[in-house]
Design a protein around this motif. Structure first.
Motif, PDB file in Angstrom:
ATOM      1  N   THR A  48       0.832  -1.205   0.000  1.00  0.00           N
ATOM      2  CA  THR A  48       0.000   0.000   0.000  1.00  0.00           C
ATOM      3  C   THR A  48       0.865   1.252   0.000  1.00  0.00           C
ATOM      4  O   THR A  48       1.849   1.344   0.743  1.00  0.00           O
ATOM      5  N   SER A  49       0.491   2.211  -0.820  1.00  0.00           N
ATOM      6  CA  SER A  49       1.141   3.513  -0.829  1.00  0.00           C
ATOM      7  C   SER A  49       0.309   4.478   0.004  1.00  0.00           C
ATOM      8  O   SER A  49      -0.908   4.553  -0.143  1.00  0.00           O
ATOM      9  N   ALA A  51      -1.666   7.577   1.438  1.00  0.00           N
ATOM     10  CA  ALA A  51      -2.450   8.617   0.759  1.00  0.00           C
ATOM     11  C   ALA A  51      -1.728   9.955   0.778  1.00  0.00           C
ATOM     12  O   ALA A  51      -2.032  10.846  -0.024  1.00  0.00           O
ATOM     13  N   LEU A  85       2.420   2.030  -8.579  1.00  0.00           N
ATOM     14  CA  LEU A  85       1.562   2.126  -7.402  1.00  0.00           C
ATOM     15  C   LEU A  85       1.253   3.594  -7.125  1.00  0.00           C
ATOM     16  O   LEU A  85       2.140   4.381  -6.787  1.00  0.00           O
ATOM     17  N   GLU A  86      -0.028   3.964  -7.282  1.00  0.00           N
ATOM     18  CA  GLU A  86      -0.448   5.348  -7.088  1.00  0.00           C
ATOM     19  C   GLU A  86      -0.637   5.647  -5.599  1.00  0.00           C
ATOM     20  O   GLU A  86      -0.900   4.740  -4.792  1.00  0.00           O
ATOM     21  N   THR A  89      -3.275   3.834  -2.787  1.00  0.00           N
ATOM     22  CA  THR A  89      -3.795   2.607  -3.380  1.00  0.00           C
ATOM     23  C   THR A  89      -3.026   1.386  -2.870  1.00  0.00           C
ATOM     24  O   THR A  89      -1.925   1.504  -2.344  1.00  0.00           O
ATOM     25  N   THR A  90      -3.647   0.209  -3.053  1.00  0.00           N
ATOM     26  CA  THR A  90      -3.038  -1.057  -2.648  1.00  0.00           C
ATOM     27  C   THR A  90      -2.998  -1.995  -3.845  1.00  0.00           C
ATOM     28  O   THR A  90      -3.949  -2.056  -4.623  1.00  0.00           O
ATOM     29  N   ASN A  91      -1.911  -2.712  -3.971  1.00  0.00           N
ATOM     30  CA  ASN A  91      -1.808  -3.716  -5.025  1.00  0.00           C
ATOM     31  C   ASN A  91      -1.489  -5.063  -4.386  1.00  0.00           C
ATOM     32  O   ASN A  91      -0.642  -5.153  -3.496  1.00  0.00           O
TER      33      ASN A  91
END
Length: 241
Positions: A48-49, A51, A85-86, A89-91
């Motif tokens: 996760t990046s 916010a 990864l913005e 957001t989570t990938n």
């Protein structure tokens, strides 16, 4: 750009810092337990990046045999292995196991690595920051990955309390008679704490192996705190025999 500037830029891009959370990016686990039963569908971990991150990241994932990521063949692949990864957001990264000849009577240790490269300045034709050649620093998060075969002699919670302590010529010898890796959070003999280090793996004892702690007390009651499968800690007691 002068040759000197190019060299400095390359050096900056190669700077890697290992940490549980890196530059606004965090993983949703502190360790990965890959059971033999997970082989058909694989195992997932989320990155996760924050916010509050000011830019996106280009993230590369892989599984390695050591913390430093030295090239070596491993029986795991990650999907996706490279992605953007913005912020906020989570990938989900899926780990899949390939055929191997790993031991069937004990755990095997690997490391999941995620290298994150922050975006450079915003593209002149767009208001969105762009992942580009202007990257200056790459940082990496490293998480232990334990592959656990089926049919081991005991359960992991029981194994944490099975450590054996004995006197050594230079200090304390700790023996792990179980098929599991035992990771210590703390170790105390009598009233003396024993120094543990992650970088030299003195905090982790391999299956059916021993670790020596030089200059540690060689007699007395022992209290140790071990890390369980969920990243929590449990306390155990024994004595130097």
């Amino acid at each position: 750009m002068s040759p000197k500037q190019q060299r400095l830029g390359c050096a900056a891009m190669l700077l890697l810092v290992a940490a549980p959370a890196i530059a606004g990016i965090s993983a949703d686990a502190t360790r990965i337990i890959f059971q033999a039963s997970d082989v058909p569908r694989g195992k997932s971990i989320g990155l996760t990046s924050s916010a509050t991150s000011l830019s996106p990241y280009l993230v590369k994932t892989q599984v390695t045999r050591d913390m430093r990521g030295q090239p070596a063949q491993v029986p795991f692949v990650t999907t996706p292995s490279l992605f953007r990864l913005e912020p906020g957001t989570t990938n989900q990264i899926r780990l899949m196991k390939t055929p191997d000849d790993l031991p069937r009577d004990r755990e095997s240790l690997f490391y999941f690595r995620a290298v994150a490269m922050p975006a450079g300045p915003a593209d002149a034709l767009s208001s969105r920051p762009a992942v580009s050649g202007a990257l200056q620093v790459a940082t990496a998060t490293v998480i232990k990955l334990f592959y656990r075969p089926e049919g081991l002699a005991m359960q992991q919670p029981e194994a944490m309390g099975k450590l054996l302590f004995s006197a050594d010529k230079q200090g304390l010898k700790v023996t792990n008679p179980t098929p599991y890796y035992i990771t210590l959070h703390s170790l105390r003999v009598g009233n003396t704490p024993v120094k543990l280090r992650v970088d030299d793996n003195s905090s982790m004892i391999a299956p059916y192996a021993s670790t020596g702690y030089h200059h540690a007390p060689r007699a007395g009651a022992v209290e140790w705190t071990a890390i369980n499968d969920y990243g929590g800690t449990e306390v155990f007691h024994g004595s130097v025999q």
